[in-house]
Scaffold this motif. Sequence first.
Motif, short mmCIF file in Angstrom:
data_model
loop_
_atom_site.label_atom_id
_atom_site.label_comp_id
_atom_site.label_asym_id
_atom_site.label_seq_id
_atom_site.Cartn_x
_atom_site.Cartn_y
_atom_site.Cartn_z
N LEU A 1 3.70 9.44 21.16
CA LEU A 1 3.91 8.07 20.68
C LEU A 1 5.01 8.01 19.63
O LEU A 1 5.72 7.01 19.52
N LEU A 2 5.14 9.08 18.86
CA LEU A 2 6.19 9.14 17.83
C LEU A 2 7.53 9.61 18.39
O LEU A 2 8.47 9.78 17.63
N ASN A 3 7.59 9.82 19.70
CA ASN A 3 8.81 10.22 20.40
C ASN A 3 9.33 11.57 19.89
O ASN A 3 10.50 11.71 19.54
N GLN A 4 8.45 12.55 19.85
CA GLN A 4 8.80 13.91 19.49
C GLN A 4 8.40 14.85 20.64
O GLN A 4 7.40 15.55 20.57
N PRO A 5 9.20 14.86 21.71
CA PRO A 5 8.79 15.59 22.91
C PRO A 5 8.74 17.10 22.75
O PRO A 5 7.91 17.76 23.36
N LYS A 6 9.61 17.69 21.93
CA LYS A 6 9.60 19.15 21.78
C LYS A 6 8.31 19.63 21.12
O LYS A 6 7.69 20.59 21.57
N THR A 7 7.91 18.95 20.07
CA THR A 7 6.68 19.33 19.40
C THR A 7 5.47 19.04 20.28
O THR A 7 4.50 19.80 20.30
N ALA A 8 5.52 17.93 21.03
CA ALA A 8 4.43 17.60 21.94
C ALA A 8 4.29 18.67 23.03
O ALA A 8 3.17 19.02 23.42
N LYS A 9 5.41 19.19 23.51
CA LYS A 9 5.36 20.23 24.53
C LYS A 9 4.68 21.48 23.99
O LYS A 9 3.90 22.12 24.69
N LYS A 10 4.93 21.82 22.73
CA LYS A 10 4.27 22.97 22.13
C LYS A 10 2.77 22.76 22.03
O LYS A 10 1.98 23.68 22.26
N GLU A 11 2.36 21.54 21.68
CA GLU A 11 0.92 21.25 21.58
C GLU A 11 0.25 21.32 22.95
O GLU A 11 -0.87 21.82 23.07
N ILE A 12 0.92 20.81 23.98
CA ILE A 12 0.36 20.89 25.34
C ILE A 12 0.22 22.34 25.76
O ILE A 12 -0.79 22.75 26.33
N ARG A 13 1.26 23.12 25.48
CA ARG A 13 1.21 24.54 25.83
C ARG A 13 0.05 25.23 25.12
O ARG A 13 -0.67 26.03 25.72
N SER A 14 -0.15 24.91 23.85
CA SER A 14 -1.26 25.50 23.10
C SER A 14 -2.60 25.11 23.71
O SER A 14 -3.50 25.94 23.85
N ALA A 15 -2.74 23.84 24.08
CA ALA A 15 -3.99 23.37 24.67
C ALA A 15 -4.26 24.06 26.00
O ALA A 15 -5.40 24.46 26.28
N LEU A 16 -3.25 24.20 26.83
CA LEU A 16 -3.45 24.85 28.12
C LEU A 16 -3.73 26.34 27.96
O LEU A 16 -4.51 26.91 28.72
N GLU A 17 -3.11 26.99 26.96
CA GLU A 17 -3.41 28.40 26.71
C GLU A 17 -4.86 28.58 26.27
O GLU A 17 -5.53 29.51 26.69
N ILE A 18 -5.32 27.70 25.39
CA ILE A 18 -6.70 27.78 24.94
C ILE A 18 -7.65 27.58 26.12
O ILE A 18 -8.64 28.29 26.27
N PHE A 19 -7.32 26.62 26.97
CA PHE A 19 -8.16 26.38 28.15
C PHE A 19 -8.23 27.62 29.03
O PHE A 19 -9.30 28.04 29.44
N GLN A 20 -7.08 28.21 29.31
CA GLN A 20 -7.06 29.35 30.21
C GLN A 20 -7.68 30.59 29.60
O GLN A 20 -8.33 31.37 30.27
N ARG A 21 -7.50 30.78 28.30
CA ARG A 21 -7.97 32.00 27.65
C ARG A 21 -9.45 31.95 27.31
O ARG A 21 -10.17 32.93 27.52
N GLU A 22 -9.94 30.82 26.80
CA GLU A 22 -11.29 30.80 26.27
C GLU A 22 -12.28 30.03 27.15
O GLU A 22 -13.36 30.51 27.41
N LEU A 23 -11.94 28.85 27.56
CA LEU A 23 -12.91 27.99 28.22
C LEU A 23 -13.19 28.41 29.65
O LEU A 23 -14.33 28.45 30.08
N ARG A 24 -12.18 28.70 30.43
CA ARG A 24 -12.41 29.03 31.83
C ARG A 24 -13.19 30.33 32.01
O ARG A 24 -14.15 30.35 32.76
#
Length: 149
Positions: free
Chosen positions: A11-34
């Motif tokens: 929403l704040l139009n910061q796509p690079k930082t948002a991409k890092k957050e998405i990557r972190s969320a997907l890594e957490i999902f793949q590493r811990e939750l699944r």
Amino acid sequence: THLYRCRILMLLNQPKTAKKEIRSALEIFQRELRPAASATTPDGLWSEAARALPLAPPERQNSVALYLKANLEYLRRNYRKALKLLSSCHRPDGVGSGLQPEPEGVPYHNNVACVYMKVKRFHAASVFFQRALGELGTVRRAGSSPEVE
């Protein structure tokens, strides 16, 4: 929390930082939750934790992360990748570990229609907008509110 941070950053139009957050969320999902979900039995620790914590199931969290990633690609004008990510957002069918062939309803059809509008495929966009509106009407007649991504 990564998914909420990503939404705010987009929403704040910061796509690079948002991409890092998405990557972190997907890594957490793949590493811990699944692995935790697949390693335990239905009566085991995972089901007790799922009942005790007010978190969405892992499949739902992964779906939200993929929707956010598709939105990020849409904002970066990478429409082909956005469509590919949207098509990978399937919901579990509740029986076994299989996936339904039909993606989630209103948000999926609306997002795909928006991508098709951007690539000037107006007929395909109108078809997906009609599907989204049809499912929205079905959900409203049933008396429940649709999930908005």
